[in-house]
Design a protein around this motif. Sequence first.
Motif, PDB file in Angstrom:
ATOM      1  N   GLY A  66     -25.349 -56.648   3.936  1.00 19.06           N
ATOM      2  CA  GLY A  66     -25.993 -57.555   4.702  1.00 19.06           C
ATOM      3  C   GLY A  66     -26.191 -57.152   6.042  1.00 19.06           C
ATOM      4  N   PHE A  67     -25.724 -56.354   6.614  1.00 18.25           N
ATOM      5  CA  PHE A  67     -26.060 -56.004   8.069  1.00 18.25           C
ATOM      6  C   PHE A  67     -26.915 -54.448   8.041  1.00 18.25           C
ATOM      7  CE2 PHE A  67     -22.363 -58.510   8.960  1.00 18.25           C
ATOM      8  CZ  PHE A  67     -22.703 -59.346   9.762  1.00 18.25           C
ATOM      9  N   ILE A  68     -27.272 -54.156   6.837  1.00 18.16           N
ATOM     10  CA  ILE A  68     -27.820 -52.739   6.806  1.00 18.16           C
ATOM     11  C   ILE A  68     -29.508 -53.090   6.528  1.00 18.16           C
ATOM     12  CG2 ILE A  68     -28.149 -50.670   5.633  1.00 18.16           C
ATOM     13  CD1 ILE A  68     -25.329 -50.757   4.888  1.00 18.16           C
ATOM     14  N   PRO A  69     -30.115 -52.606   7.579  1.00 12.87           N
ATOM     15  CA  PRO A  69     -31.727 -52.876   7.611  1.00 12.87           C
ATOM     16  C   PRO A  69     -32.180 -51.789   6.381  1.00 12.87           C
ATOM     17  CG  PRO A  69     -31.138 -52.332   9.778  1.00 12.87           C
ATOM     18  CD  PRO A  69     -29.772 -51.898   9.015  1.00 12.87           C
ATOM     19  N   GLY A  70     -33.255 -52.561   5.582  1.00 13.19           N
ATOM     20  CA  GLY A  70     -33.691 -51.809   4.398  1.00 13.19           C
ATOM     21  C   GLY A  70     -33.087 -52.492   3.108  1.00 13.19           C
ATOM     22  N   ILE A  71     -31.936 -52.558   3.035  1.00 14.43           N
ATOM     23  CA  ILE A  71     -31.083 -53.176   2.129  1.00 14.43           C
ATOM     24  C   ILE A  71     -31.197 -54.744   2.279  1.00 14.43           C
ATOM     25  CG2 ILE A  71     -29.007 -53.693   0.892  1.00 14.43           C
ATOM     26  CD1 ILE A  71     -27.955 -50.828   1.590  1.00 14.43           C
ATOM     27  N   THR A  72     -31.173 -54.925   3.392  1.00 14.10           N
ATOM     28  CA  THR A  72     -31.339 -56.577   3.708  1.00 14.10           C
ATOM     29  C   THR A  72     -32.830 -56.300   4.370  1.00 14.10           C
ATOM     30  OG1 THR A  72     -29.094 -57.151   4.240  1.00 14.10           O
ATOM     31  CG2 THR A  72     -30.662 -58.359   5.537  1.00 14.10           C
ATOM     32  N   THR A  73     -33.889 -57.192   3.726  1.00 18.40           N
ATOM     33  CA  THR A  73     -35.161 -57.032   4.146  1.00 18.40           C
ATOM     34  C   THR A  73     -35.344 -57.902   5.088  1.00 18.40           C
ATOM     35  OG1 THR A  73     -35.884 -58.562   2.329  1.00 18.40           O
ATOM     36  CG2 THR A  73     -35.915 -56.368   1.922  1.00 18.40           C
ATOM     37  N   ASP A  74     -36.530 -57.839   6.045  1.00 14.93           N
ATOM     38  CA  ASP A  74     -36.890 -58.699   7.194  1.00 14.93           C
ATOM     39  C   ASP A  74     -35.588 -58.855   7.925  1.00 14.93           C
ATOM     40  OD1 ASP A  74     -39.377 -59.208   6.360  1.00 14.93           O
ATOM     41  OD2 ASP A  74     -38.672 -60.875   4.957  1.00 14.93           O
ATOM     42  N   TYR A  75     -34.984 -57.701   8.228  1.00 20.64           N
ATOM     43  CA  TYR A  75     -33.802 -57.662   8.893  1.00 20.64           C
ATOM     44  C   TYR A  75     -33.927 -58.333  10.333  1.00 20.64           C
ATOM     45  CZ  TYR A  75     -29.380 -55.914  10.825  1.00 20.64           C
ATOM     46  OH  TYR A  75     -28.130 -55.820  11.367  1.00 20.64           O
ATOM     47  N   LEU A 121     -23.511 -65.222  10.217  1.00 22.53           N
ATOM     48  CA  LEU A 121     -22.369 -65.995   9.708  1.00 22.53           C
ATOM     49  C   LEU A 121     -22.389 -65.708   7.991  1.00 22.53           C
ATOM     50  CD1 LEU A 121     -20.339 -68.321  10.022  1.00 22.53           C
ATOM     51  CD2 LEU A 121     -22.289 -70.081   9.740  1.00 22.53           C
ATOM     52  N   HIS A 122     -23.502 -65.837   7.464  1.00 19.71           N
ATOM     53  CA  HIS A 122     -23.381 -65.694   5.886  1.00 19.71           C
ATOM     54  C   HIS A 122     -22.538 -64.306   5.515  1.00 19.71           C
ATOM     55  CE1 HIS A 122     -25.614 -67.043   2.128  1.00 19.71           C
ATOM     56  NE2 HIS A 122     -24.548 -66.583   1.790  1.00 19.71           N
ATOM     57  N   ASN A 123     -22.785 -63.345   6.478  1.00 19.94           N
ATOM     58  CA  ASN A 123     -22.351 -62.079   6.062  1.00 19.94           C
ATOM     59  C   ASN A 123     -20.864 -62.060   6.502  1.00 19.94           C
ATOM     60  OD1 ASN A 123     -24.769 -60.881   5.108  1.00 19.94           O
ATOM     61  ND2 ASN A 123     -25.402 -60.220   7.113  1.00 19.94           N
ATOM     62  N   ILE A 124     -20.403 -62.549   7.520  1.00 20.66           N
ATOM     63  CA  ILE A 124     -19.104 -62.588   7.952  1.00 20.66           C
ATOM     64  C   ILE A 124     -18.286 -63.280   7.061  1.00 20.66           C
ATOM     65  CG2 ILE A 124     -17.588 -63.626   9.907  1.00 20.66           C
ATOM     66  CD1 ILE A 124     -20.051 -63.081  11.857  1.00 20.66           C
ATOM     67  N   LEU A 126     -30.806 -60.263   1.615  1.00 17.54           N
ATOM     68  CA  LEU A 126     -29.983 -59.132   0.934  1.00 17.54           C
ATOM     69  C   LEU A 126     -30.999 -58.681  -0.475  1.00 17.54           C
ATOM     70  CD1 LEU A 126     -27.614 -57.304   1.110  1.00 17.54           C
ATOM     71  CD2 LEU A 126     -26.199 -58.953  -0.132  1.00 17.54           C
ATOM     72  N   LEU A 127     -31.101 -57.484  -0.516  1.00 15.69           N
ATOM     73  CA  LEU A 127     -31.658 -56.900  -1.620  1.00 15.69           C
ATOM     74  C   LEU A 127     -33.118 -57.579  -1.882  1.00 15.69           C
ATOM     75  CD1 LEU A 127     -28.758 -56.902  -4.097  1.00 15.69           C
ATOM     76  CD2 LEU A 127     -29.623 -54.899  -2.680  1.00 15.69           C
ATOM     77  N   GLY A 128     -33.468 -58.203  -0.737  1.00 12.99           N
ATOM     78  CA  GLY A 128     -35.093 -58.949  -0.772  1.00 12.99           C
ATOM     79  C   GLY A 128     -35.056 -60.246  -1.472  1.00 12.99           C
ATOM     80  N   VAL A 129     -33.727 -60.824  -2.040  1.00 12.25           N
ATOM     81  CA  VAL A 129     -33.641 -61.927  -2.811  1.00 12.25           C
ATOM     82  C   VAL A 129     -32.691 -62.995  -2.230  1.00 12.25           C
ATOM     83  CG1 VAL A 129     -32.547 -62.754  -4.879  1.00 12.25           C
ATOM     84  CG2 VAL A 129     -33.922 -60.392  -4.741  1.00 12.25           C
ATOM     85  N   PHE A 130     -31.426 -62.785  -1.649  1.00 11.89           N
ATOM     86  CA  PHE A 130     -30.669 -63.679  -1.260  1.00 11.89           C
ATOM     87  C   PHE A 130     -30.564 -63.903   0.333  1.00 11.89           C
ATOM     88  CE2 PHE A 130     -28.845 -61.672  -5.021  1.00 11.89           C
ATOM     89  CZ  PHE A 130     -28.789 -62.701  -5.784  1.00 11.89           C
ATOM     90  N   GLN A 131     -30.977 -65.031   0.806  1.00  7.81           N
ATOM     91  CA  GLN A 131     -31.158 -65.271   2.150  1.00  7.81           C
ATOM     92  C   GLN A 131     -29.875 -65.207   2.953  1.00  7.81           C
ATOM     93  OE1 GLN A 131     -32.965 -69.107   2.974  1.00  7.81           O
ATOM     94  NE2 GLN A 131     -33.453 -68.741   4.966  1.00  7.81           N
TER      95      GLN A 131
END
Length: 153
Positions: free
Chosen positions: A34-43, A66-69, A57-62
């Motif tokens: 969730g903290f990696i640009p590209g794997i997480t779109t619109d980073y 906080l969510h990543n933590i 995340l993966l262009g699908v899951f908002q």
Amino acid sequence: MSHSGGGTTAARRSLVQQAALAVGAVFLLVGILGFIPGITTDYDTLQFAGHHSEAKLLGVFQVSVLHNIVHLLFGVLGLAMAKTAVAARAYLVFGGVVYLLLLIYGLVIEHDSAANFVPLNNADNWLHLILGVGMIALGVLLSRRTLGVGTTR
């Protein structure tokens, strides 16, 4: 020649412990991804919390910071609780209940409201349903033999 139990730790883990370890590892991985640009779109839109984070995340899951933590903490908790069968079962069952509660929360809040602080979208809701049911099933079914759940002695 007999074997005196000097096998690997993995060989001594029950199925419910292995499941908790796997689920925890996946949550840890998801939290990192969730903290990696590209794997997480619109980073570049990633916010600490709230529905204004458009990162996915993966262009699908908002997701948000906080969510990543939360994913990272849930992962660490799974790894720690995989040490015993009783703790592993508790992690899977209670974690599954938490995800079902998140599903209900995601269904009743307006996704564009301040109440959506995690943030959640429809894809997250479906994933929370699958995670909730799956984790509870793993916790209950894989601990039946190990913990003697549902057996009479």
